[in-house]
Design an enzyme around this catalytic site. Structure first.
Site, PDB file in Angstrom:
ATOM      1  N   PRO A  10      -9.203 -27.629   3.800  1.00 52.82           N
ATOM      2  CA  PRO A  10     -10.235 -26.825   4.423  1.00 52.82           C
ATOM      3  C   PRO A  10     -10.119 -26.834   5.939  1.00 52.82           C
ATOM      4  O   PRO A  10      -9.990 -27.881   6.559  1.00 52.82           O
ATOM      5  CB  PRO A  10     -11.527 -27.505   3.978  1.00 52.82           C
ATOM      6  CG  PRO A  10     -11.136 -28.440   2.906  1.00 52.82           C
ATOM      7  CD  PRO A  10      -9.749 -28.838   3.216  1.00 52.82           C
ATOM      8  N   GLU A  11     -10.152 -25.661   6.496  1.00 56.35           N
ATOM      9  CA  GLU A  11     -10.232 -25.483   7.934  1.00 56.35           C
ATOM     10  C   GLU A  11     -11.632 -24.942   8.218  1.00 56.35           C
ATOM     11  O   GLU A  11     -12.472 -24.895   7.311  1.00 56.35           O
ATOM     12  CB  GLU A  11      -9.135 -24.509   8.397  1.00 56.35           C
ATOM     13  CG  GLU A  11      -7.738 -24.949   7.959  1.00 56.35           C
ATOM     14  CD  GLU A  11      -6.627 -24.006   8.390  1.00 56.35           C
ATOM     15  OE1 GLU A  11      -6.756 -23.384   9.451  1.00 56.35           O
ATOM     16  OE2 GLU A  11      -5.623 -23.903   7.654  1.00 56.35           O
TER      17      GLU A  11
ATOM     18  N   LYS B 254     -14.501 -29.591  11.567  1.00 52.07           N
ATOM     19  CA  LYS B 254     -14.111 -29.408  10.163  1.00 52.07           C
ATOM     20  C   LYS B 254     -14.955 -30.261   9.227  1.00 52.07           C
ATOM     21  O   LYS B 254     -14.583 -30.463   8.076  1.00 52.07           O
ATOM     22  CB  LYS B 254     -12.629 -29.770   9.980  1.00 52.07           C
ATOM     23  CG  LYS B 254     -11.656 -28.778  10.594  1.00 52.07           C
ATOM     24  CD  LYS B 254     -10.221 -29.184  10.333  1.00 52.07           C
ATOM     25  CE  LYS B 254      -9.248 -28.332  11.125  1.00 52.07           C
ATOM     26  NZ  LYS B 254      -7.860 -28.815  11.023  1.00 52.07           N
TER      27      LYS B 254
ATOM     28  N   HIS C 254     -11.870 -36.989 -10.717  1.00 55.03           N
ATOM     29  CA  HIS C 254     -11.730 -37.202  -9.269  1.00 55.03           C
ATOM     30  C   HIS C 254     -13.067 -37.202  -8.548  1.00 55.03           C
ATOM     31  O   HIS C 254     -13.129 -36.988  -7.346  1.00 55.03           O
ATOM     32  CB  HIS C 254     -10.800 -36.170  -8.633  1.00 55.03           C
ATOM     33  CG  HIS C 254      -9.474 -36.055  -9.323  1.00 55.03           C
ATOM     34  ND1 HIS C 254      -8.607 -37.111  -9.443  1.00 55.03           N
ATOM     35  CD2 HIS C 254      -8.875 -35.021  -9.954  1.00 55.03           C
ATOM     36  CE1 HIS C 254      -7.541 -36.724 -10.100  1.00 55.03           C
ATOM     37  NE2 HIS C 254      -7.668 -35.467 -10.439  1.00 55.03           N
TER      38      HIS C 254
ATOM     39  N   ARG D 106      -6.881 -36.228  -3.785  1.00 57.98           N
ATOM     40  CA  ARG D 106      -5.961 -37.066  -3.009  1.00 57.98           C
ATOM     41  C   ARG D 106      -6.631 -38.216  -2.259  1.00 57.98           C
ATOM     42  O   ARG D 106      -5.936 -39.001  -1.617  1.00 57.98           O
ATOM     43  CB  ARG D 106      -5.145 -36.187  -2.047  1.00 57.98           C
ATOM     44  CG  ARG D 106      -4.167 -35.305  -2.801  1.00 57.98           C
ATOM     45  CD  ARG D 106      -3.420 -34.365  -1.883  1.00 57.98           C
ATOM     46  NE  ARG D 106      -2.424 -35.036  -1.078  1.00 57.98           N
ATOM     47  CZ  ARG D 106      -1.628 -34.402  -0.212  1.00 57.98           C
ATOM     48  NH1 ARG D 106      -1.735 -33.106  -0.045  1.00 57.98           N
ATOM     49  NH2 ARG D 106      -0.749 -35.066   0.473  1.00 57.98           N
TER      50      ARG D 106
ATOM     51  N   ARG E 290       5.194 -30.030  10.279  1.00 59.82           N
ATOM     52  CA  ARG E 290       4.390 -29.139   9.456  1.00 59.82           C
ATOM     53  C   ARG E 290       4.988 -27.746   9.501  1.00 59.82           C
ATOM     54  O   ARG E 290       5.547 -27.326  10.513  1.00 59.82           O
ATOM     55  CB  ARG E 290       2.945 -29.107   9.981  1.00 59.82           C
ATOM     56  CG  ARG E 290       2.464 -30.516  10.254  1.00 59.82           C
ATOM     57  CD  ARG E 290       0.996 -30.685  10.183  1.00 59.82           C
ATOM     58  NE  ARG E 290       0.407 -30.182   8.965  1.00 59.82           N
ATOM     59  CZ  ARG E 290      -0.881 -29.866   8.882  1.00 59.82           C
ATOM     60  NH1 ARG E 290      -1.649 -29.987   9.927  1.00 59.82           N
ATOM     61  NH2 ARG E 290      -1.373 -29.445   7.751  1.00 59.82           N
TER      62      ARG E 290
END
Length: 270
Positions: free
Chosen positions: A2-3, A54, A95, A113, A260
């Site tokens: 997410p940005e 963010k 999760h 993650r 990246r």
DNA sequence: ACCCTCCTGTCA
DNA sequence: TGACAGGAGGGT
């Protein structure tokens, strides 16, 4: 993942679900959740849900307003999700890392993650990021020129710095630089007036358009309702290596900068 | 500037 | 099986 647009989408959607509701119980389901010291939050009510860079910022107040307010900043990092689960909703709880039980439903934090973080604060100032929010009134062309002045980094790396501008990430930086026709390899301080004006304009326009589309779902992102964003249909370069640039038809390149992926077009980004 | 780490899942 | 993934922090 997410940005800024994805986080803004989640905050906006959670607001009507959470505000003025009381927390009945807070549970950490995963002891490995990256959580600061956990204050007692049961019995407190939620007074505000906002975005801070963010991070999703949730403000709690004690029911009788005697105790000090409390802020929780949730950073979703790569795969974090905040989902509102109404009483009857059946949600996949794999999760699940933490949950807030409220009057008529639950706020779930799901994160495959486990990079996501919870940070608790006693003042709003401490929860605020240092960088400028690109959607705020403070973010003017002049401000962008000030910030980039003297920056020896390439503009791709510079735009990702959260201590300067908050909220941009790998997808939107590629998209913004393409729209502004600026090469990601340019030194930030070398941008001229016209380039800075284009950059400023496209940062705003692309973020706003992405918010209008509930963000981008590249693979994992789901909003607070469990739905995908739709901005991916507008991506011009991100994840489109080898495809024709929509502006000049040159093949889009993928190159690695700062470990990246950067996607860009040498035909129209100078 | 480069390297690596955290962690899990998916895709070629 | 290895490369790679919307983030960010650490090290050299």
């Amino acid at each position: 993942m997410p940005e800024l647009p994805e986080v803004e989408t989640v905050a906006r959607q959670l607001r009507p679900c959470l505000v003025e509701r009381t927390v009945l119980r807070f549970r950490i389901h995963d002891p490995r959740l990256r959580n600061g010291k956990t204050p007692s939050v049961a019995g407190k009510s939620i007074v505000r849900v906002t975005r801070s860079g963010k991070r999703v910022l949730i403000e709690f107040a004690s029911a009788n307003r005697t105790a000090k307010p409390l802020w929780l900043a949730v950073h979703l990092r790569m795969t974090g999700r905040l989902t509102w689960a109404a009483e009857s909703a059946r949600i996949d709880r794999s999760h699940l890392r933490a949950s807030f039980r409220l009057d008529r439903g639950s706020l779930l934090f799901i994160d495959t993650r486990r990079f996501g973080t919870f940070d608790w604060y006693r003042s709003r100032e401490r929860a605020a990021p240092s960088g400028t929010d690109p959607l705020s009134d403070e973010f003017t062309r002049r401000k962008l020129a000030e910030l980039t002045g003297g920056a020896r980094q390439n503009v791709k790396a510079w735009l990702l710095r959260q201590d300067r501008l908050v909220g941009l990430g790998n997808i939107y930086v590629s998209e913004i630089l393409h729209a502004a026709r600026i090469s990601p390899f340019r030194i930030a301080a070398s941008l001229d007036r016209a380039e800075l004006a284009r950059l400023h304009g496209w940062i705003r326009r692309i973020l706003e358009r992405a918010i209008d589309n509930c963000g981008t779902t590249f693979s994992d992102f789901q909003d607070a309702r469990g739905l995908e964003g739709s901005y991916q249909q507008f991506l011009a370069v991100y994840s489109r290596e080898g495809q024709a640039c929509p502006r000049c038809a040159e093949p889009i390149l993928r190159e690695v900068q700062q470990q990246r992926s950067t996607f860009h077009c040498v035909g129209c980004q100078k």
